[in-house]
Design an enzyme around this catalytic site. Structure first.
Site, PDB file in Angstrom:
ATOM      1  N   GLU A 215     -18.956   4.145  -8.832  1.00 45.80           N
ATOM      2  CA  GLU A 215     -19.994   4.940  -9.079  1.00 45.80           C
ATOM      3  C   GLU A 215     -20.790   3.967  -9.723  1.00 45.80           C
ATOM      4  O   GLU A 215     -20.737   3.088 -10.540  1.00 45.80           O
ATOM      5  CB  GLU A 215     -19.778   6.006 -10.056  1.00 45.80           C
ATOM      6  CG  GLU A 215     -21.023   6.813 -10.442  1.00 45.80           C
ATOM      7  CD  GLU A 215     -21.042   8.062 -11.476  1.00 45.80           C
ATOM      8  OE1 GLU A 215     -21.642   8.781 -11.587  1.00 45.80           O
ATOM      9  OE2 GLU A 215     -19.917   7.948 -12.430  1.00 45.80           O
TER      10      GLU A 215
ATOM     11  N   LYS B 183     -24.526  13.517  -6.234  1.00 43.26           N
ATOM     12  CA  LYS B 183     -23.574  14.055  -6.953  1.00 43.26           C
ATOM     13  C   LYS B 183     -23.887  15.654  -7.465  1.00 43.26           C
ATOM     14  O   LYS B 183     -25.059  15.809  -7.824  1.00 43.26           O
ATOM     15  CB  LYS B 183     -23.751  13.084  -8.338  1.00 43.26           C
ATOM     16  CG  LYS B 183     -22.928  13.459  -9.563  1.00 43.26           C
ATOM     17  CD  LYS B 183     -23.009  12.485 -10.464  1.00 43.26           C
ATOM     18  CE  LYS B 183     -21.832  12.504 -11.510  1.00 43.26           C
ATOM     19  NZ  LYS B 183     -21.939  11.306 -12.533  1.00 43.26           N
TER      20      LYS B 183
ATOM     21  N   CYS C 112     -17.719  11.123  -9.333  1.00 45.81           N
ATOM     22  CA  CYS C 112     -17.341  11.048 -10.815  1.00 45.81           C
ATOM     23  C   CYS C 112     -17.092  12.477 -11.377  1.00 45.81           C
ATOM     24  O   CYS C 112     -15.782  13.170 -11.108  1.00 45.81           O
ATOM     25  CB  CYS C 112     -18.266  10.410 -11.657  1.00 45.81           C
ATOM     26  SG  CYS C 112     -17.906   9.760 -13.144  1.00 45.81           S
TER      27      CYS C 112
END
Length: 398
Positions: free
Chosen positions: A132, A209, A246
């Site tokens: 990330e 994300k 993540c």
């Protein structure tokens, strides 16, 4: 005195265990080690693939580890094996954040990562995924907009993307590049984005994300909000892939939707520190592989990053300039739940995994999780749960 005791006595303040997996291997021998491997990793033999001597030497000279494993599947009568090699890369930043300007910091990371990508290619990797926000320090903990927002870039023509386009085309590999995206078409909005570059060097798409943390130093909503790209699966030459960025790994529904959309490999590029969720790290991506009958690749950055100005965590503790050790430990899990050892907790590393994508359907046939998951039941229940006047389905004790 054991090796661990010697390590602790020589590092009384800043102890960081180098590798959980090596600790086990050095502590257990013979049948005890094989039985531990069976229980913990799902197989007695890690199925190591020998690394080329040139790759070993190059990795040693450039101060990163390299390992390779395989997940063989059953031979089928009606389908040929669908072999693909994935490469996952964990790394620390290259130069201090408080001395050098943004462009120099990024260029230094490029130099480091180029060597790791090319080593992965030399070991046969077809798809390579970076961690990330790989081309920058993880500055979101500071909650300072400058200079860190200067790392934000176009998902099509940004410096990091142009750098990787060239490498993807040169080596004929798919590269996943998680970056801080600057969306100039929509008012310079910033997103946390994973860009997929095909083996011809073309950007074929991106995913933003879905879930943004608001916990401790990981208060990333200062920089960007939840993504708007849904749960895309990218049908590449080497298989159908997806990226669960993540914090999304904490949400089982996020993993599930990538599976519903046909993913065969889901990459989880992350940045997480010791003391926060490390006890979850080896569980979540592995559980997702089991529940959704696909391969998962968990990638964490490594090292401790220090910033010029102090910041607080909102927990009453003193202000600080760093927020913990990124513990690496990147690993790969197969649909049957077997997994590789992790990379180091303290060193840069490249992990190559040889997969047969036929295993995805084989495990679906064996366990029937996708066939028995009752999506219509969940959809009906969830539709009711989001209603403003929802009443929980609780049976009274009267």
């Amino acid at each position: 005195m054991s090796n661990q005791e010697k390590y602790i006595s020589s590092n009384p303040v800043t102890l960081e265990l180098e590798s959980f997996d090596e600790l086990i291997e050095n502590s257990l021998k013979g049948p005890a080690l094989l039985e531990f491997n069976r229980i913990y990793y799902g197989r007695r033999d890690h199925k190591k693939i020998e690394i080329k001597a040139a790759s070993k030497l190059y990795a040693h000279h450039n101060n990163f580890d390299i390992a390779s494993y395989e997940f063989p599947s059953q031979v089928e009568h009606t389908r040929r094996p669908r072999i693909v090699r994935v490469g996952i890369i964990q790394h620390s930043i290259a130069i201090p954040t408080d001395i050098f300007p943004i462009d120099k910091q990024r260029e230094a990371i490029f130099v480091k990562v180029r060597k790791m990508i090319e080593t992965g290619v030399n070991e046969g990797a077809n798809i390579i995924c970076l961690q990330e926000a790989w081309s920058m320090p993880f500055a979101f903990c500071t909650r300072e907009k400058q200079p860190w927002c200067e790392f934000a870039e176009s998902a099509e023509e940004g410096a990091s993307i142009l750098f990787l386009k060239q490498l993807a085309a040169q080596h004929g590999v798919v590269i996943i590049s998680p970056i801080l995206e600057r969306d100039t078409a929509h008012g310079d909005v910033i997103w946390n984005t994973a860009v997929v570059i095909n083996e011809s060097g073309k950007v074929i798409g991106k995913h933003r994300k879905n879930h943004i943390p608001r916990v401790g130093d990981f208060n990333e909503s200062t920089y960007y909000l939840e993504g708007n790209t849904g749960h895309p699966v990218f049908d590449t030459t080497f298989g159908k892939i997806a990226i669960n960025i993540c914090y999304g790994r904490h949400h089982p529904q996020n993993w599930m939707m990538f599976g519903i959309n046909g993913a065969e490999i889901v990459f989880n590029p992350s940045a997480t520190v010791a003391g926060l969720s490390e006890h979850l790290w080896g569980i979540e991506a592995r559980n997702a592989a089991i529940a959704n009958s696909y391969f998962t690749c968990a990638i964490n950055r490594v090292g401790t990053e220090t910033f010029p100005n102090e910041f607080t965590s909102g927990d009453g503790k003193p202000a600080h300039k760093e927020f913990g050790h990124f513990y690496g430990s990147s690993y790969v899990t197969a649909p049957d739940g077997t997994r590789t050892p992790g990379l180091s907790r303290v060193r840069d590393g490249v992990l190559i995994a040889k997969l047969d994508l036929n295993m995805c359907r084989q495990i679906k046939d064996k366990w029937g999780f996708t066939m028995t998951q009752r999506l219509s039941l969940y959809a009906d229940s969830l539709n009711k749960a989001v209603d403003l006047n929802y009443n929980q389905q609780i049976i009274s004790n009267n």
